[in-house]
Design a protein around this motif. Structure first.
Motif, PDB file in Angstrom:
ATOM      1  N   LEU A 175      -4.110  -8.866  -3.684  1.00  0.00           N
ATOM      2  CA  LEU A 175      -2.763  -9.366  -3.931  1.00  0.00           C
ATOM      3  C   LEU A 175      -2.163 -10.057  -2.712  1.00  0.00           C
ATOM      4  CD1 LEU A 175      -1.290  -6.372  -5.981  1.00  0.00           C
ATOM      5  CD2 LEU A 175      -1.899  -8.641  -6.845  1.00  0.00           C
ATOM      6  N   VAL A 176      -2.540  -9.597  -1.528  1.00  0.00           N
ATOM      7  CA  VAL A 176      -1.947 -10.143  -0.308  1.00  0.00           C
ATOM      8  C   VAL A 176      -2.737 -11.337   0.226  1.00  0.00           C
ATOM      9  CG1 VAL A 176      -1.301  -9.557   2.072  1.00  0.00           C
ATOM     10  CG2 VAL A 176      -0.855  -7.955   0.248  1.00  0.00           C
ATOM     11  N   GLY A 177      -3.958 -11.534  -0.264  1.00  0.00           N
ATOM     12  CA  GLY A 177      -4.701 -12.720   0.121  1.00  0.00           C
ATOM     13  C   GLY A 177      -5.861 -12.496   1.058  1.00  0.00           C
ATOM     14  N   PHE A 178      -6.303 -11.256   1.227  1.00  0.00           N
ATOM     15  CA  PHE A 178      -7.498 -10.991   2.030  1.00  0.00           C
ATOM     16  C   PHE A 178      -8.742 -11.205   1.166  1.00  0.00           C
ATOM     17  CE2 PHE A 178      -4.244  -8.654   4.334  1.00  0.00           C
ATOM     18  CZ  PHE A 178      -4.561  -8.923   5.656  1.00  0.00           C
ATOM     19  N   ALA A 179      -9.864 -11.448   1.839  1.00  0.00           N
ATOM     20  CA  ALA A 179     -11.105 -11.670   1.100  1.00  0.00           C
ATOM     21  C   ALA A 179     -11.521 -10.412   0.342  1.00  0.00           C
ATOM     22  CB  ALA A 179     -12.213 -12.104   2.064  1.00  0.00           C
ATOM     23  N   ASP A 180     -11.320  -9.264   0.972  1.00  0.00           N
ATOM     24  CA  ASP A 180     -11.677  -8.000   0.339  1.00  0.00           C
ATOM     25  C   ASP A 180     -11.046  -6.871   1.151  1.00  0.00           C
ATOM     26  OD1 ASP A 180     -13.310  -7.781   2.629  1.00  0.00           O
ATOM     27  OD2 ASP A 180     -15.070  -8.495   1.549  1.00  0.00           O
ATOM     28  N   GLN A 181     -11.298  -5.628   0.731  1.00  0.00           N
ATOM     29  CA  GLN A 181     -10.697  -4.486   1.412  1.00  0.00           C
ATOM     30  C   GLN A 181     -11.177  -4.372   2.860  1.00  0.00           C
ATOM     31  OE1 GLN A 181     -10.875  -0.809  -0.786  1.00  0.00           O
ATOM     32  NE2 GLN A 181     -10.509   0.450   1.033  1.00  0.00           N
ATOM     33  N   ALA A 182     -12.446  -4.709   3.106  1.00  0.00           N
ATOM     34  CA  ALA A 182     -12.976  -4.624   4.464  1.00  0.00           C
ATOM     35  C   ALA A 182     -12.255  -5.613   5.390  1.00  0.00           C
ATOM     36  CB  ALA A 182     -14.474  -4.894   4.462  1.00  0.00           C
ATOM     37  N   HIS A 183     -11.968  -6.795   4.878  1.00  0.00           N
ATOM     38  CA  HIS A 183     -11.228  -7.788   5.657  1.00  0.00           C
ATOM     39  C   HIS A 183      -9.838  -7.272   5.995  1.00  0.00           C
ATOM     40  CE1 HIS A 183      -9.318 -12.090   5.741  1.00  0.00           C
ATOM     41  NE2 HIS A 183      -9.417 -11.575   6.946  1.00  0.00           N
ATOM     42  N   LEU A 184      -9.179  -6.679   5.017  1.00  0.00           N
ATOM     43  CA  LEU A 184      -7.860  -6.075   5.242  1.00  0.00           C
ATOM     44  C   LEU A 184      -7.939  -5.001   6.312  1.00  0.00           C
ATOM     45  CD1 LEU A 184      -4.917  -5.290   4.574  1.00  0.00           C
ATOM     46  CD2 LEU A 184      -5.807  -3.978   2.631  1.00  0.00           C
ATOM     47  N   ALA A 185      -8.921  -4.129   6.214  1.00  0.00           N
ATOM     48  CA  ALA A 185      -9.054  -3.023   7.174  1.00  0.00           C
ATOM     49  C   ALA A 185      -9.267  -3.543   8.592  1.00  0.00           C
ATOM     50  CB  ALA A 185     -10.205  -2.107   6.759  1.00  0.00           C
ATOM     51  N   ARG A 186     -10.087  -4.587   8.732  1.00  0.00           N
ATOM     52  CA  ARG A 186     -10.354  -5.148  10.068  1.00  0.00           C
ATOM     53  C   ARG A 186      -9.089  -5.750  10.662  1.00  0.00           C
ATOM     54  NH1 ARG A 186     -14.968  -7.126   7.449  1.00  0.00           N
ATOM     55  NH2 ARG A 186     -14.049  -9.229   7.325  1.00  0.00           N
ATOM     56  N   ASP A 187      -8.328  -6.469   9.842  1.00  0.00           N
ATOM     57  CA  ASP A 187      -7.129  -7.118  10.365  1.00  0.00           C
ATOM     58  C   ASP A 187      -6.069  -6.097  10.753  1.00  0.00           C
ATOM     59  OD1 ASP A 187      -7.055  -9.920  10.749  1.00  0.00           O
ATOM     60  OD2 ASP A 187      -5.200 -10.024   9.590  1.00  0.00           O
ATOM     61  N   ALA A 212       0.828  -1.211   0.000  1.00  0.00           N
ATOM     62  CA  ALA A 212       0.000   0.000   0.000  1.00  0.00           C
ATOM     63  C   ALA A 212       0.859   1.257   0.000  1.00  0.00           C
ATOM     64  CB  ALA A 212      -0.931  -0.008   1.212  1.00  0.00           C
ATOM     65  N   ARG A 213       2.017   1.210   0.636  1.00  0.00           N
ATOM     66  CA  ARG A 213       2.884   2.386   0.689  1.00  0.00           C
ATOM     67  C   ARG A 213       3.547   2.686  -0.655  1.00  0.00           C
ATOM     68  NH1 ARG A 213       5.032   0.741   6.699  1.00  0.00           N
ATOM     69  NH2 ARG A 213       3.578   2.057   7.871  1.00  0.00           N
ATOM     70  N   THR A 214       3.483   1.740  -1.594  1.00  0.00           N
ATOM     71  CA  THR A 214       4.002   2.018  -2.943  1.00  0.00           C
ATOM     72  C   THR A 214       2.958   2.697  -3.814  1.00  0.00           C
ATOM     73  OG1 THR A 214       3.329  -0.108  -3.900  1.00  0.00           O
ATOM     74  CG2 THR A 214       5.473  -0.021  -2.783  1.00  0.00           C
ATOM     75  N   GLY A 215       1.744   2.882  -3.284  1.00  0.00           N
ATOM     76  CA  GLY A 215       0.693   3.539  -4.058  1.00  0.00           C
ATOM     77  C   GLY A 215      -0.360   2.606  -4.603  1.00  0.00           C
ATOM     78  N   VAL A 216      -0.216   1.298  -4.366  1.00  0.00           N
ATOM     79  CA  VAL A 216      -1.245   0.353  -4.801  1.00  0.00           C
ATOM     80  C   VAL A 216      -2.524   0.617  -4.003  1.00  0.00           C
ATOM     81  CG1 VAL A 216      -1.864  -2.102  -4.961  1.00  0.00           C
ATOM     82  CG2 VAL A 216       0.486  -1.358  -5.407  1.00  0.00           C
ATOM     83  N   SER A 217      -3.667   0.604  -4.672  1.00  0.00           N
ATOM     84  CA  SER A 217      -4.930   0.872  -3.988  1.00  0.00           C
ATOM     85  C   SER A 217      -5.176  -0.169  -2.904  1.00  0.00           C
ATOM     86  CB  SER A 217      -6.084   0.853  -4.986  1.00  0.00           C
ATOM     87  OG  SER A 217      -6.343  -0.471  -5.419  1.00  0.00           O
ATOM     88  N   PHE A 218      -5.954   0.215  -1.900  1.00  0.00           N
ATOM     89  CA  PHE A 218      -6.227  -0.711  -0.801  1.00  0.00           C
ATOM     90  C   PHE A 218      -6.988  -1.939  -1.295  1.00  0.00           C
ATOM     91  CE2 PHE A 218      -6.185   2.955   2.529  1.00  0.00           C
ATOM     92  CZ  PHE A 218      -4.832   3.101   2.312  1.00  0.00           C
ATOM     93  N   ALA A 219      -7.914  -1.748  -2.227  1.00  0.00           N
ATOM     94  CA  ALA A 219      -8.678  -2.875  -2.752  1.00  0.00           C
ATOM     95  C   ALA A 219      -7.761  -3.868  -3.469  1.00  0.00           C
ATOM     96  CB  ALA A 219      -9.766  -2.374  -3.700  1.00  0.00           C
ATOM     97  N   GLU A 220      -6.845  -3.345  -4.277  1.00  0.00           N
ATOM     98  CA  GLU A 220      -5.926  -4.225  -4.996  1.00  0.00           C
ATOM     99  C   GLU A 220      -4.930  -4.866  -4.029  1.00  0.00           C
ATOM    100  OE1 GLU A 220      -2.914  -4.212  -8.869  1.00  0.00           O
ATOM    101  OE2 GLU A 220      -3.882  -2.349  -8.209  1.00  0.00           O
TER     102      GLU A 220
END
Length: 229
Positions: free
Chosen positions: A202-214, A190-198
């Motif tokens: 790419l990292v293996g979360f179900a979706d952006q909301a899952h990433l945000a919760r973790d 994410a710090r390279t500018g890749v969108s949170f959804a992408e």
């Protein structure tokens, strides 16, 4: 002014030498879980930072530290990682007090405490058993996004063996280590500018909301704030 932070690769394989200096102000630094342990020096003190499962607010510097590659510090320091999980412990509580006092005096008098601390860990590494290649394979596998079960099969360990080895080397079970390494991969991307959804995909979360919760569960902060900082 906020504390200044800098780091460089160590001569010890996989380790990082870092410094945190305070130039006015009284801001602290937030240390995020990363699967690592650190040996820390500040004037008059030597401490071990155990593996974190949550964000830790570091006291104002100046500090010097060596951050060890995940799983390697217990073999150098002679203490299983789970005993230090989420703790900062005086080295004198783990080793001979007289020996630690001599080390502190040497570091306090050093012109370059970072170089002196690195020399100390290099001496420890020279006297310690060789690092376990299985543990490095575990970190590489989980960091690449393999599941815990696939990693256990990859390194030839049963689930029970894997959990026991992980506790001693990393301070927590392989599922927690996998979450922490996944967090670090997500932040780096994410710090390279890749969108949170992408990033989430790419990292293996179900979706952006899952990433945000973790991210919030492990750090207490939002992903956007961590990326900005």
């Amino acid at each position: 002014m906020s504390p200044t932070y800098a780091e460089r690769a160590s001569r010890l394989s996989g380790a990082v030498v870092w410094t945190q200096g305070a130039e006015g102000g009284d801001d602290a630094v937030t240390v995020l879980p990363d699967g690592c342990m650190d040996l820390l020096w500040t004037e008059g003190r030597l401490l071990v930072a155990g593996p974190d499962t949550r964000a830790y607010r570091s006291a104002q510097g100046p500090w010097v530290g060596v951050r060890f590659f995940p799983g390697t510090a217990p073999g150098l320091l002679g203490v299983p990682a789970y005993e230090l999980r989420d703790r900062r412990v005086e080295l004198g509580d783990l080793w001979s007090g007289a020996e630690v006092r001599r080390l502190i005096e040497r570091l306090d008098a050093a012109v370059d405490p970072a170089a002196a601390l690195e020399d100390l860990v290099l001496r420890l590494a020279a006297d310690a058993p060789a690092s376990d290649p299985v543990l490095r394979a575990v970190v590489a596998s989980l960091a690449a996004g393999r599941s815990v079960s696939a990693t256990a099969e990859f390194v030839g360990l049963s689930a029970r063996q894997f959990h026991r080895r992980a506790l001693g080397a990393f301070g927590y079970g392989p599922k927690t280590l996998a979450r922490i390494l996944q967090l670090q991969r997500a932040l780096a991307l994410a710090r390279t500018g890749v969108s949170f959804a992408e990033t989430a995909v790419l990292v293996g979360f179900a979706d952006q909301a899952h990433l945000a919760r973790d991210v919030r569960a492990l750090t207490g902060e939002s992903l956007s704030r961590l990326v900005r900082s």
